[in-house]
Enzyme design. Structure first.
Site, PDB file in Angstrom:
ATOM      1  N   HIS A 176      47.385  45.047  45.958  1.00  0.00           N
ATOM      2  CA  HIS A 176      47.178  44.937  44.510  1.00  0.00           C
ATOM      3  C   HIS A 176      47.907  46.056  43.769  1.00  0.00           C
ATOM      4  O   HIS A 176      47.328  46.721  42.902  1.00  0.00           O
ATOM      5  CB  HIS A 176      45.685  44.975  44.200  1.00  0.00           C
ATOM      6  CG  HIS A 176      45.305  44.283  42.920  1.00  0.00           C
ATOM      7  ND1 HIS A 176      45.620  44.792  41.684  1.00  0.00           N
ATOM      8  CD2 HIS A 176      44.647  43.116  42.696  1.00  0.00           C
ATOM      9  CE1 HIS A 176      45.145  43.985  40.744  1.00  0.00           C
ATOM     10  NE2 HIS A 176      44.549  42.953  41.333  1.00  0.00           N
ATOM     11  N   GLU A 281      50.427  39.321  43.626  1.00  0.00           N
ATOM     12  CA  GLU A 281      49.425  39.289  44.686  1.00  0.00           C
ATOM     13  C   GLU A 281      49.695  38.091  45.599  1.00  0.00           C
ATOM     14  O   GLU A 281      49.216  36.980  45.354  1.00  0.00           O
ATOM     15  CB  GLU A 281      48.024  39.218  44.074  1.00  0.00           C
ATOM     16  CG  GLU A 281      47.717  40.352  43.111  1.00  0.00           C
ATOM     17  CD  GLU A 281      46.498  40.084  42.257  1.00  0.00           C
ATOM     18  OE1 GLU A 281      45.454  39.649  42.807  1.00  0.00           O
ATOM     19  OE2 GLU A 281      46.587  40.280  41.025  1.00  0.00           O
TER      20      GLU A 281
END
Length: 316
Positions: A176, A281
């Protein structure tokens, strides 16, 4: 090259460990806390090093972070609905807030202390971290052994997630990091291209509805390169099967470009409103445990979960 682990302590809390890897093009700093990418230094057009991810200068500040900066997210990245899921005729309840389970729960993998298993400072340096997520941690079944490897190859950052379980479970891991390619106060002038002709439709809570829709004639259409401008994205994309290059991004200011390559079926692209950054992501679809027509997130004993992604930096 720095060939040692640095340890930080503060207020008698558990110490944080930090490893630094280098190539002539990239410097990577990784923490054992959350398996976090703290810094990713790359060269701009003038040969100066700039940090291509947003983070904190002081490692202990990550303990107060709530937006997963640079962290390994799991056991399930993204959102899960219905307060849990059913697996092999058994219901597993998960932590939820307003009907949404997000990024592994109340305290996901990004808030855990990982173990540095191996560090190699050779021509293609790497660091491997591991974490054991015990049976019913955050409500998930099975003892899940997870590793994440960060490896540098010239101008490339490889991220390899792997996992095994002793009981059937679900798993979906991602990194992330919030990428930033220049020092501008916004990313509105970044040029973005996504090899994603479809996206996962979501509701007001950002939960998938189950519908897969084309991006044509929507704000989510970046199939051709264009500037981001004021487009807000928190969007699960379906990566086109004929390519493994999921995304391309570039800044005309710094002349830095990056490409995202992955073996995953999807990618959540996120542009937060409170910082000049963008997340890629790479992962399975959110809420796959509750939608049988989504790619399966089920991992069974004697199987190995893998997520391999590359982040490639160049001068444009």
């Amino acid at each position: 090259m720095l060939q040692k682990t640095i340890i930080f302590t503060q207020n008698n809390t558990l110490p944080l460990k930090q490893v630094t890897l280098n190539t002539p093009f990239i410097t990577l700093i990784v923490l054992d806390y959350g398996a976090i990418i703290q810094k990713l230094l790359v060269k701009d057009a003038n040969g100066n090093m700039m940090n291509a991810v947003i983070g904190y200068d002081f490692p202990n500040d990550y303990k107060k972070d709530h937006v997963f900066k640079g962290a390994c997210v799991g056991r399930y990245a993204g959102r899960i609905s219905k307060g849990g899921f059913e697996l092999d005729r058994e219901t597993f309840l998960l932590h939820q807030e307003d009907g949404v389970h997000l990024h592994g729960g109340k305290e996901g993998f990004g808030k855990k202390y990982w173990t540095f298993e191996e560090v190699d400072y050779g021509d293609t340096p790497y660091v491997r971290l591991s974490y054991l997520s015990k049976h019913l941690e955050e409500g998930y079944p099975g003892n899940l052994k997870v590793t994440v490897t960060y490896r540098l190859e010239n101008n490339k950052l490889h991220i390899i997630h792997k996992a095994t379980t002793d009981r059937t479970t679900v798993v979906n891991l991602t990194n992330h990091s919030y990428f930033r390619l220049d020092d501008a106060p916004t990313i509105e002038n970044y040029e973005l291209q996504l090899n994603c002709s479809n996206y996962v439709v979501t509701d007001k809570k950002s939960l998938p509805t189950g519908e897969i829709a084309p991006v044509t004639d929507t704000q989510y259409d970046f199939t051709q390169p264009k500037t981001i401008k004021d487009t807000y994205l928190d969007t699960p994309y379906v990566i086109d099967k004929e390519t493994n290059i999921a995304a391309s991004l570039q800044s005309r200011l710094s002349k830095i470009g990056m490409k995202v390559i992955t073996d995953q079926p999807g990618m959540v692209v996120y542009t937060p409103t409170d910082m000049p950054a963008i997340c890629f992501e790479t992962q399975n679809f959110p809420d796959a445990p509750n939608f049988s027509h989504f790619p399966s997130s089920i991992l069974r004993p004697n199987e190995v979960y893998e997520n391999r992604s590359q982040f490639i930096f160049d001068i444009i």
